[in-house]
Design a protein around this motif. Sequence first.
Motif, PDB file in Angstrom:
ATOM      1  N   LYS A 105       0.832  -1.208   0.000  1.00 26.31           N
ATOM      2  CA  LYS A 105       0.000   0.000   0.000  1.00 26.31           C
ATOM      3  C   LYS A 105       0.866   1.257   0.000  1.00 26.31           C
ATOM      4  O   LYS A 105       0.583   2.218  -0.729  1.00 26.31           O
ATOM      5  N   ILE A 106       1.895   1.261   0.812  1.00 22.15           N
ATOM      6  CA  ILE A 106       2.793   2.423   0.888  1.00 22.15           C
ATOM      7  C   ILE A 106       3.470   2.645  -0.457  1.00 22.15           C
ATOM      8  O   ILE A 106       3.494   3.768  -0.975  1.00 22.15           O
ATOM      9  N   TYR A 107       4.009   1.592  -1.044  1.00 25.81           N
ATOM     10  CA  TYR A 107       4.697   1.722  -2.331  1.00 25.81           C
ATOM     11  C   TYR A 107       3.735   2.210  -3.414  1.00 25.81           C
ATOM     12  O   TYR A 107       4.061   3.105  -4.196  1.00 25.81           O
ATOM     13  N   ASN A 108       2.542   1.639  -3.459  1.00 26.01           N
ATOM     14  CA  ASN A 108       1.555   2.065  -4.452  1.00 26.01           C
ATOM     15  C   ASN A 108       1.191   3.529  -4.268  1.00 26.01           C
ATOM     16  O   ASN A 108       1.037   4.269  -5.245  1.00 26.01           O
ATOM     17  N   ALA A 109       1.052   3.974  -3.023  1.00 19.20           N
ATOM     18  CA  ALA A 109       0.724   5.380  -2.763  1.00 19.20           C
ATOM     19  C   ALA A 109       1.872   6.291  -3.208  1.00 19.20           C
ATOM     20  O   ALA A 109       1.639   7.316  -3.855  1.00 19.20           O
ATOM     21  N   THR A 169      -0.621  12.810   4.260  1.00 20.36           N
ATOM     22  CA  THR A 169      -1.236  12.350   3.008  1.00 20.36           C
ATOM     23  C   THR A 169      -0.945  10.875   2.799  1.00 20.36           C
ATOM     24  O   THR A 169      -1.832  10.098   2.414  1.00 20.36           O
ATOM     25  N   LEU A 170       0.294  10.477   3.047  1.00 23.10           N
ATOM     26  CA  LEU A 170       0.677   9.066   2.917  1.00 23.10           C
ATOM     27  C   LEU A 170      -0.096   8.208   3.917  1.00 23.10           C
ATOM     28  O   LEU A 170      -0.593   7.138   3.568  1.00 23.10           O
ATOM     29  N   GLU A 171      -0.226   8.698   5.142  1.00 23.04           N
ATOM     30  CA  GLU A 171      -0.992   7.970   6.157  1.00 23.04           C
ATOM     31  C   GLU A 171      -2.438   7.764   5.711  1.00 23.04           C
ATOM     32  O   GLU A 171      -2.968   6.651   5.809  1.00 23.04           O
ATOM     33  N   ALA A 172      -3.052   8.814   5.229  1.00 22.04           N
ATOM     34  CA  ALA A 172      -4.444   8.722   4.780  1.00 22.04           C
ATOM     35  C   ALA A 172      -4.581   7.751   3.608  1.00 22.04           C
ATOM     36  O   ALA A 172      -5.548   6.985   3.532  1.00 22.04           O
ATOM     37  N   ALA A 173      -3.613   7.766   2.703  1.00 23.00           N
ATOM     38  CA  ALA A 173      -3.678   6.912   1.520  1.00 23.00           C
ATOM     39  C   ALA A 173      -3.590   5.432   1.866  1.00 23.00           C
ATOM     40  O   ALA A 173      -4.165   4.598   1.171  1.00 23.00           O
ATOM     41  N   VAL A 174      -2.880   5.096   2.938  1.00 22.68           N
ATOM     42  CA  VAL A 174      -2.689   3.684   3.275  1.00 22.68           C
ATOM     43  C   VAL A 174      -3.512   3.249   4.486  1.00 22.68           C
ATOM     44  O   VAL A 174      -3.421   2.107   4.920  1.00 22.68           O
ATOM     45  N   GLY A 175      -4.314   4.159   5.037  1.00 21.17           N
ATOM     46  CA  GLY A 175      -5.186   3.804   6.140  1.00 21.17           C
ATOM     47  C   GLY A 175      -4.517   3.773   7.498  1.00 21.17           C
ATOM     48  O   GLY A 175      -4.973   3.081   8.402  1.00 21.17           O
ATOM     49  N   PHE A 176      -3.421   4.515   7.634  1.00 22.90           N
ATOM     50  CA  PHE A 176      -2.740   4.619   8.920  1.00 22.90           C
ATOM     51  C   PHE A 176      -3.207   5.884   9.633  1.00 22.90           C
ATOM     52  O   PHE A 176      -3.767   6.778   9.015  1.00 22.90           O
ATOM     53  N   THR A 177      -2.950   5.958  10.920  1.00 27.18           N
ATOM     54  CA  THR A 177      -3.226   7.160  11.705  1.00 27.18           C
ATOM     55  C   THR A 177      -1.901   7.719  12.208  1.00 27.18           C
ATOM     56  O   THR A 177      -0.875   7.037  12.140  1.00 27.18           O
ATOM     57  N   PRO A 178      -1.902   8.950  12.720  1.00 24.47           N
ATOM     58  CA  PRO A 178      -0.660   9.491  13.285  1.00 24.47           C
ATOM     59  C   PRO A 178      -0.066   8.611  14.388  1.00 24.47           C
ATOM     60  O   PRO A 178       1.152   8.623  14.600  1.00 24.47           O
ATOM     61  N   ASN A 179      -0.893   7.825  15.052  1.00 22.31           N
ATOM     62  CA  ASN A 179      -0.373   6.902  16.070  1.00 22.31           C
ATOM     63  C   ASN A 179       0.528   5.827  15.456  1.00 22.31           C
ATOM     64  O   ASN A 179       1.374   5.268  16.142  1.00 22.31           O
TER      65      ASN A 179
END
Length: 123
Positions: free
Chosen positions: A26-30, A51-61
Amino acid sequence: MTGSLSVIKHSATIHMANTLTVSERKIYNALLYYARPKLARGVDHVIRTSTLEAAVGFTPNNRPYLIELTEGLREKSVRYNIFGKDKRHAEVWRISSGLLAEVGFTLNNSCCRCSFPNTLVDL
């Protein structure tokens, strides 16, 4: 990124994808998706970490884990034309590289900067 967006990748990055975790993929694709409009040899691409976090479904945590996975993509190797099917690019038969040529984060981790290997950009 939504379901209607697509990422175009060379087959070498698809065939090696079995060595990636779902999160790494997911990270690489984003990263590739956001870099694609300006993808060229030696060009650095900057993306906000949020933006990267949002694209891969991660949160700041999850940010430290996201950074660890993203930096690890530089070590994931790709060998090009391993099946010998790419006759137009036969000269890249023995080329191997990391998925990312370079990757880094600002000191406050607010932005990610990366570049893609020249061989991947050419293909």
